[in-house]
Motif scaffolding. Structure first.
Motif, short mmCIF file in Angstrom:
data_model
loop_
_atom_site.label_atom_id
_atom_site.label_comp_id
_atom_site.label_asym_id
_atom_site.label_seq_id
_atom_site.Cartn_x
_atom_site.Cartn_y
_atom_site.Cartn_z
N LEU A 193 9.67 4.64 0.31
CA LEU A 193 8.69 4.68 -0.72
C LEU A 193 8.84 6.11 -1.13
O LEU A 193 8.66 7.11 -0.30
CB LEU A 193 7.41 4.37 -0.34
CG LEU A 193 7.17 2.86 0.06
CD1 LEU A 193 5.73 2.85 0.95
CD2 LEU A 193 7.22 2.07 -0.87
N ASP A 194 9.21 6.48 -2.35
CA ASP A 194 9.25 7.61 -3.13
C ASP A 194 7.78 8.08 -3.71
O ASP A 194 6.63 7.42 -3.42
CB ASP A 194 10.17 7.68 -4.14
CG ASP A 194 10.07 6.91 -5.55
OD1 ASP A 194 8.81 6.54 -5.39
OD2 ASP A 194 10.85 6.69 -6.07
N ALA A 195 7.63 9.35 -4.23
CA ALA A 195 6.40 9.77 -4.45
C ALA A 195 5.66 8.96 -5.63
O ALA A 195 4.55 8.74 -5.47
CB ALA A 195 6.57 11.27 -5.27
N ALA A 196 6.36 8.32 -6.39
CA ALA A 196 6.21 7.61 -7.71
C ALA A 196 5.44 6.28 -6.88
O ALA A 196 4.40 5.96 -7.58
CB ALA A 196 7.07 7.33 -8.53
N ALA A 197 6.22 5.77 -6.06
CA ALA A 197 5.63 4.30 -5.37
C ALA A 197 4.38 4.63 -4.65
O ALA A 197 3.53 4.05 -4.71
CB ALA A 197 6.73 3.86 -4.36
N ARG A 198 4.39 6.07 -4.04
CA ARG A 198 2.97 6.17 -2.95
C ARG A 198 1.68 6.34 -4.04
O ARG A 198 0.61 6.16 -3.76
CB ARG A 198 3.21 7.27 -2.31
CG ARG A 198 4.34 7.06 -1.24
CD ARG A 198 4.18 7.83 -0.04
NE ARG A 198 5.20 7.69 1.11
CZ ARG A 198 4.55 6.83 2.06
NH1 ARG A 198 3.55 6.37 2.15
NH2 ARG A 198 5.60 6.48 3.08
N GLU A 199 2.15 7.01 -5.34
CA GLU A 199 1.12 7.30 -6.26
C GLU A 199 0.59 6.08 -6.63
O GLU A 199 -0.65 5.51 -6.76
CB GLU A 199 1.52 8.08 -7.58
CG GLU A 199 0.59 8.44 -8.56
CD GLU A 199 1.02 9.12 -9.60
OE1 GLU A 199 0.53 9.17 -10.82
OE2 GLU A 199 2.29 9.60 -9.55
N VAL A 200 1.48 4.85 -7.05
CA VAL A 200 0.87 3.49 -7.42
C VAL A 200 -0.01 2.90 -6.19
O VAL A 200 -1.04 2.22 -6.43
CB VAL A 200 2.05 2.68 -7.78
CG1 VAL A 200 1.63 1.32 -7.96
CG2 VAL A 200 2.67 3.27 -9.02
N LEU A 201 0.50 3.03 -5.03
CA LEU A 201 -0.09 2.38 -4.03
C LEU A 201 -1.40 3.14 -3.58
O LEU A 201 -2.47 2.39 -3.22
CB LEU A 201 0.73 2.55 -2.54
CG LEU A 201 2.02 1.70 -2.59
CD1 LEU A 201 2.84 2.11 -1.53
CD2 LEU A 201 1.68 0.52 -2.25
N GLU A 202 -1.69 4.44 -3.85
CA GLU A 202 -2.88 4.99 -3.61
C GLU A 202 -3.80 4.52 -5.03
O GLU A 202 -5.02 4.20 -4.35
CB GLU A 202 -2.77 6.58 -3.90
CG GLU A 202 -1.91 6.87 -2.62
CD GLU A 202 -2.08 8.60 -3.02
OE1 GLU A 202 -2.25 9.08 -3.92
OE2 GLU A 202 -1.27 9.29 -2.00
N ARG A 203 -3.27 4.23 -5.91
CA ARG A 203 -4.16 3.80 -7.08
C ARG A 203 -4.60 2.27 -6.60
O ARG A 203 -6.01 1.90 -6.84
CB ARG A 203 -3.50 3.71 -8.60
CG ARG A 203 -4.32 3.60 -9.47
CD ARG A 203 -3.68 3.87 -10.88
NE ARG A 203 -2.30 3.13 -11.03
CZ ARG A 203 -1.20 4.01 -11.10
NH1 ARG A 203 -1.04 5.04 -10.90
NH2 ARG A 203 -0.11 3.07 -11.28
N ALA A 204 -3.87 1.60 -6.24
CA ALA A 204 -4.10 0.27 -5.92
C ALA A 204 -5.05 0.22 -4.58
O ALA A 204 -5.89 -0.69 -4.61
CB ALA A 204 -2.86 -0.75 -5.32
N ALA A 205 -4.65 0.95 -3.70
CA ALA A 205 -5.64 1.30 -2.53
C ALA A 205 -7.09 1.32 -3.15
O ALA A 205 -7.96 0.76 -2.49
CB ALA A 205 -5.09 1.87 -1.60
N ARG A 206 -7.18 2.34 -3.85
CA ARG A 206 -8.49 2.83 -4.44
C ARG A 206 -9.32 1.57 -4.76
O ARG A 206 -10.67 1.19 -4.51
CB ARG A 206 -8.51 3.63 -5.41
CG ARG A 206 -8.37 5.03 -4.69
CD ARG A 206 -8.49 6.47 -5.90
NE ARG A 206 -7.80 6.02 -7.07
CZ ARG A 206 -6.73 6.78 -6.99
NH1 ARG A 206 -5.91 7.65 -6.19
NH2 ARG A 206 -6.17 6.69 -8.22
N VAL A 207 -8.64 0.88 -5.70
CA VAL A 207 -9.35 -0.44 -6.25
C VAL A 207 -9.66 -1.50 -5.28
O VAL A 207 -10.71 -2.20 -5.05
CB VAL A 207 -8.47 -1.04 -7.22
CG1 VAL A 207 -8.92 -2.64 -7.83
CG2 VAL A 207 -8.44 -0.14 -8.33
N LEU A 208 -8.62 -1.56 -4.23
CA LEU A 208 -8.81 -2.75 -3.21
C LEU A 208 -9.95 -2.46 -2.15
O LEU A 208 -10.73 -3.33 -1.72
CB LEU A 208 -7.79 -3.02 -2.68
CG LEU A 208 -6.55 -3.58 -3.43
CD1 LEU A 208 -5.13 -3.56 -2.80
CD2 LEU A 208 -6.84 -5.00 -4.10
#
Length: 326
Positions: A193-208
């Protein structure tokens, strides 16, 4: 005299309310009747039907391929942490007696400006707008409110239905429906997972993690079409597992996340970067529990409305009230 003015300020707004609803003392932000319309916007990712009010934000319905139709309010400025705006519906005076019971609910924050109508209320809200009802949203922590008019929603809804009917659902779309979807991308032959992928994951995790009830999540791994099928299937699993592990690290329950190793993306054409990904599907709990909450299309206008739309300029309702529907 001062006391009389204060009394009138408190009492008169209540006299304007309909359907048993209360109001704050301030006059709501609203647009004139002739400028209150719904507008359709479309791109490759979504179809939206929305109404904007100056100083009051935007109320919109959004249809994205593979997801249930969702409703949002975008605030005109950032709201405080933990804010939960209140949404209510009511019939305007010219439409009374109302054919639908009013809604009264709290919105769910997605970020400091975007708030989602709880999914169980998205279809009832559409039903009331199609019937001509209006929507009012109270800003949290103050007297500000915004008034959205439902008067032309049914006429514009036909174009909205046609718009999202043209979009194909992505591969592995859950049969039970989904509330949201995020995608993270990988380098060739890698599940790092690169930095862009982790940014998406953090955004998804905040919602979930803010969803309240334990969300149901499915992570689907994909590869491009390069290399042997056996290696690609194993790589797709590694990608799905890497995303699940990252979600759990951010606070999502491990038991809420299922994975699926689908191998080569059906749309893959050689070393296609868009195919080297994992999709995160937030499954619709209502559909999973047997409740029919799939993305039902907005019904078309009635025959009378269709004739009105095709016979020249739109006809306004007879002598509509200029006051808000509250």
């Amino acid at each position: 005299m001062f006391a009389l003015r204060q009394w009138l300020r408190c009492v008169l707004p209540g006299l304007l309310l309909g359907a048993g609803m209360a109001t704050a003392g301030a006059e709501p932000y609203s647009e004139p009747l002739e400028r209150s319309d719904w507008h359709l916007t479309e791109d490759d990712a979504a179809c939206r039907i929305e109404q904007g009010v100056r100083h009051g934000g935007v109320l919109r319905f959004e249809a994205r391929p593979g997801l249930v139709t969702a409703a949002f309010w975008r605030a005109p400025y950032p709201m405080p942490d933990g804010a939960a705006p209140r949404l209510r519906t009511g019939a305007p005076e010219w439409l009374r007696p109302a054919t639908e019971a009013p809604l009264d609910l709290q919105l769910q924050p997605r970020d400091d400006r975007l708030f989602r109508i709880p999914q169980t209320f998205a279809q009832p809200l559409k039903t009331r707008l199609l019937a001509g009802h209006d929507v009012r949203i109270d800003f949290p922590g103050g007297d500000e409110t915004v008034h959205f008019r439902g008067i032309r929603f049914a006429l514009r809804a036909r174009d909205f239905r046609a718009c999202y009917g043209e979009h194909e659902a992505p591969p592995a779309t859950p049969d039970a429906g989904a509330l949201d979807r995020w995608s993270v991308y990988f380098d060739t032959g890698s599940h790092r997972l690169d930095a862009a992928a982790r940014e998406v994951l953090e955004r998804a995790a905040r919602v979930l993690t803010a969803a309240g009830d334990a969300p149901r999540i499915r992570v689907v791994g994909w590869t491009d079409a390069e290399g042997p099928l056996e290696i690609n299937r194993a790589l797709s699993r590694d990608r799905a597992e890497a995303v699940r592990a990252a979600l759990v690290e951010t606070g999502v329950s491990a038991g809420a996340v299922e994975i699926e190793a689908s191998g080569v993306d059906p749309a893959a054409d050689g070393a296609r970067r868009a195919s080297r990904r994992s999709d995160i599907w937030w499954l619709d709990p209502g559909a999973l529990s047997g409740v029919d909450d799939a993305p039902a299309p907005l019904p078309s206008a009635s025959a009378g409305e269709a004739e009105s739309a095709d016979s020249g300029p739109e006809a306004s309702p007879a002598d509509p009230s200029a006051t808000p529907a509250w």
